[in-house]
Write a protein that holds these residues in place. Structure first.
Motif, PDB file in Angstrom:
ATOM      1  N   VAL A   1       0.852  -1.197   0.000  1.00 14.92           N
ATOM      2  CA  VAL A   1       0.000   0.000   0.000  1.00 14.92           C
ATOM      3  C   VAL A   1       0.884   1.243   0.000  1.00 14.92           C
ATOM      4  CG1 VAL A   1      -1.899   1.202   1.134  1.00 14.92           C
ATOM      5  CG2 VAL A   1      -1.684  -1.278   1.380  1.00 14.92           C
ATOM      6  N   GLN A   2       0.556   2.190  -0.874  1.00 11.06           N
ATOM      7  CA  GLN A   2       1.207   3.491  -0.873  1.00 11.06           C
ATOM      8  C   GLN A   2       0.115   4.551  -0.814  1.00 11.06           C
ATOM      9  OE1 GLN A   2       2.050   1.293  -3.674  1.00 11.06           O
ATOM     10  NE2 GLN A   2       3.541   0.384  -2.287  1.00 11.06           N
ATOM     11  N   GLY A   3       0.295   5.549   0.053  1.00 14.80           N
ATOM     12  CA  GLY A   3      -0.749   6.547   0.170  1.00 14.80           C
ATOM     13  C   GLY A   3      -0.330   7.761   0.968  1.00 14.80           C
ATOM     14  N   THR A   4      -1.286   8.653   1.186  1.00 10.76           N
ATOM     15  CA  THR A   4      -1.073   9.863   1.972  1.00 10.76           C
ATOM     16  C   THR A   4      -2.231  10.029   2.949  1.00 10.76           C
ATOM     17  OG1 THR A   4      -2.227  11.270   0.376  1.00 10.76           O
ATOM     18  CG2 THR A   4       0.141  10.992   0.073  1.00 10.76           C
ATOM     19  N   THR A   5      -1.974  10.751   4.030  1.00  8.56           N
ATOM     20  CA  THR A   5      -3.035  11.099   4.982  1.00  8.56           C
ATOM     21  C   THR A   5      -2.971  12.584   5.285  1.00  8.56           C
ATOM     22  OG1 THR A   5      -1.777  10.788   7.043  1.00  8.56           O
ATOM     23  CG2 THR A   5      -2.795   8.824   6.063  1.00  8.56           C
TER      24      THR A   5
END
Length: 530
Positions: free
Chosen positions: A265-269
Motif C-alpha cells: 500500500v502506498q498513500g497519503t493522509t
C-alpha cells in the motif's frame, strides 16, 4: 332467397367465432399447463445449474436450502441459505466452516435461457454474504481433484449488500479480521479472470467509510490468501475520536496491489486537527507512507512514513500488530532530523504556549500498547535528542537563564532582568511512560556554563523534579556583584573548583509549570532528585 343467404352467412360467422373462442380458450389452457410444467421443472433445473456452476467454479461442496422461481416477469429466481464449502483437502486440514455463506440472493433471466447453455444472467443481487477465509495452516498446498461439471450459468455482475469478510489467523492470540462490506459490486465475473469491483467498506476504528475500486482475483479456492488484489482507495472523514485519547478527522488516499496475505500500500493522509488529550491542542499532521498489509492477519508493516507535524519533519518505520482480545500494538522507530520542539510540546503538553522553542533532532523507539486506555496511558518512548537555539517562552525563566550565563562568565554586574537572550543547547536521553518524562541524562550548555541534570518531568506540567550540577567558567566568588560577598566566598572557591571548572555547584529544580523553584542541592551532590 336473399334473406335465407343472409341468415346462413350469419350462422357461419357465429360458428367461426365460436371455434376461434374455443381455440383461444384451449390455447390459454395449454399455455397455462405449459407454464405450470415449465415452472415446475424450471425450479429444479435452475437449482441444479446454480449448484453445479458453483461446485465447478469453486471446486467445492455446495448446499442450497431454498430455491424458488417465478414466471410473472420473465424468469425470476430467489434462493436462501446458500453455502459453499472449502475443497475436501482443505476441509481435511480443519477448515470446516463454509467459505461463503449467503442469506438471500435473486436474479432475473430471459425464458429462453432455460434452453440455452450456458445460461446468461445480467445481475445477481446478494444480501448477507459472509466470506470466511480459513487460516493458512488449514490450507494445503496440493490442489484437490477438480469435480466433474460444467459452468452452466454466466453472470455479468454481482451486487452484494450488508456483507462481511472474515479472515482467520493461524497465529496464537490473533483475532480474526472482520470487515463490514456495506456494498460491493463485482463486474465481468468470469471463472478464470480478475473481477472488476467497486466496494464501500465500513471501518470500525477509526470510524469511517472506505471507497475502493480495482481488480480482484482470480479466486484461489485452495489458498484464498493467494488471491490477487489491486486498486485505489479513498478514506474520508475518519473520526480519530473513536480511538480513546486522540482526536481529529483524517482523510487518506492511495493505491494497493499484491495478494490478500501480502498487500503493498502506498498513500497519503491529512489530519488538519490531530490532537492528544493530554493537551487537546489541535495540530496539522500530514503523512506519506509505504506499507505492507497482511490481509489474513491484519498486521501492518510500515516500510517508511514521512510526516509533517506543524512545521516539523520526521520519518518513522515499524509495525502495527493485532493481539487477540486486546487490540493493536504499535512499535515504531522515529527519526526527527528537522523538527521544532514547540510543535511536539504543543501536541502533548497542556502548557500554552510551549515552555520553550528550539530546533530538535531526535531518534527514539515508540510503543503504544494494546488496550482500552487512553493513548497517553499506553504510550511509551525512549531515545535521545539534541535541542539547539533554545529559548524559554516564560520571561522569568529566560531571565534566569540569561543571568545565570552572565554570572557563569564572571560578569555578575550585568546579570539583571531583561539581559540579552543567550543561545543554549540541550542534549539528553529519556524514557517516557505513563505520562512522565524521565531523563537519565540531561546536558544543558550555555555561554559560561554547563548544566548536567537527571530527573522527572510530568507531561501535564504539574511536576518538576531534577537534580544535578552546574559547571561554570567563573569561580564562585566571581559570580556575585557585591565586593564584600565576593570576598566572603573566596575561601569557598577551592571546595567548588573541581574537574577543571571554575565552580561545580549541586543544584535542584522542583515545583510546577507555574512556580518552578531553582536552588542549591547540597544534600544530593551526586545524583538526581528522587
Amino acid at each position: 332467397m336473399g334473406s335465407a343467404v343472409t341468415r346462413s352467412t350469419r350462422s357461419g360467422t357465429r360458428r367461426v367465432w365460436r371455434w376461434v373462442g374455443v381455440s383461444a380458450l384451449l390455447a390459454v389452457i395449454a399455455l397455462a399447463v405449459v407454464a405450470q410444467v415449465m415452472l415446475h421443472r424450471a425450479a429444479p433445473i435452475l437449482k441444479g445449474r446454480v449448484i453445479e456452476t458453483l461446485r465447478t467454479r469453486f471446486n467445492s461442496r455446495v448446499e442450497l436450502d431454498e430455491f424458488d422461481v417465478s414466471l410473472l416477469n420473465g424468469l425470476a429466481a430467489e434462493g436462501k441459505g446458500l453455502r459453499i464449502f472449502a475443497p475436501d483437502n482443505v476441509v481435511a486440514a480443519g477448515a470446516t466452516a463454509p467459505l461463503f455463506a449467503v442469506d438471500h440472493f435473486t436474479f432475473h433471466a430471459n425464458l429462453v435461457g432455460l434452453f440455452v447453455r450456458p445460461m446468461h444472467v445480467g445481475t445477481v443481487e446478494v444480501e448477507g454474504l459472509v466470506i470466511d477465509v480459513p487460516p493458512k495452516r488449514e490450507r494445503q498446498a496440493e490442489t484437490a481433484p477438480h469435480p466433474k461439471g460444467k459452468i452452466k450459468i454466466v453472470v455479468d455482475e454481482i451486487v452484494c449488500t450488508n456483507s462481511r469478510l472474515l479472515i482467520e489467523s493461524a497465529k496464537p492470540g490473533k483475532d480474526p479480521k472482520d470487515f463490514e462490506l456495506k456494498r460491493v459490486e463485482m463486474h465481468a465475473v468470469g471463472p478464470n479472470q480478475p473481477w472488476r469491483y467497486q466496494a464501500t467498506l465500513t471501518n470500525a476504528i477509526p470510524k469511517g467509510e472506505i471507497e475502493a475500486n480495482g481488480l480482484f482475483g482470480p479466486w484461489v479456492t485452495e489458498d484464498p490468501g493467494a488471491s490477487a488484489v489491486l486498486g485505489h482507495y479513498t478514506f474520508e472523514k475518519a473520526d480519530l475520536n473513536t480511538i480513546k485519547g486522540i482526536g481529529g478527522m483524517l482523510s487518506s488516499t492511495g493505491t494497493f496491489d499484491g495478494q490478500l496475505n501480502r498487500i503493498s500500500v502506498q498513500g497519503t493522509t491529512q489530519t488538519p486537527d490531530f490532537s492528544i488529550d493530554t493537551a487537546n491542542h489541535p495540530m496539522p499532521l500530514q503523512t506519506s507512507f509505504d506499507a505492507v498489509v497482511d490481509g489474513t492477519t491484519g498486521d501492518t508493516y510500515l516500510n517508511r512514513v514521512d510526516a509533517v507535524l506543524g512545521q516539523s519533519h520526521f520519518a518513522t518505520h515499524g509495525a502495527v500488530i493485532n493481539i487477540k482480545g486486546q487490540g493493536h500494538q504499535i512499535d515504531l522507530e522515529v527519526n526527527v532530523l528537522d523538527g521544532r520542539i514547540q510543535d511536539f510540546l504543543e501536541l502533548a503538553v497542556k502548557t500554552q504556549p510551549a515552555i520553550l522553542t528550539g530546533q530538535l533532532v531526535m531518534q527514539a523507539k515508540l510503543r503504544i500498547r494494546p488496550g482500552k486506555q487512553r493513548v497517553a496511558e499506553k504510550l511509551a518512548m525512549q531515545g535521545g535528542f539534541v535541542l539547539s537555539a533554545m529559548h524559554f517562552t516564560n520571561p522569568e525563566w529566560e531571565d534566569k537563564v540569561d543571568m545565570m550565563s552572565l554570572r557563569a562568565e564572571g560578569d555578575p554586574k550585568d546579570a539583571k532582568p531583561g539581559a540579552a537572550d543567550v543561545h543554549s543547547t540541550m542534549t539528553g536521553r529519556f524514557v517516557m511512560d505513563r505520562g512522565e518524562l524521565r531523563f537519565q541524562s540531561l546536558k544543558y550548555t550555555l555561554p559560561g556554563a554547563e548544566v548536567n541534570l537527571a530527573g522527572v518531568y510530568a507531561m501535564d506540567g504539574n511536576r518538576f523534579d531534577f537534580a544535578g550540577t552546574v559547571r561554570t567558567q567563573a569561580k564562585l566568588s566571581q559570580m556575585v556583584a557585591s565586593r564584600w560577598k565576593s570576598l566572603l566566598l573566596k575561601p569557598a572557591d577551592p571546595f567548588f573548583n573541581k574537574h577543571g571548572a571554575g565552580a561545580e555547584i549541586p543544584v535542584k529544580i522542583t515545583g510546577t509549570k507555574g512556580a518552578p523553584k531553582f536552588g542549591l542541592d547540597l544534600g544530593h551532590k551526586n545524583g538526581p532528585a528522587s
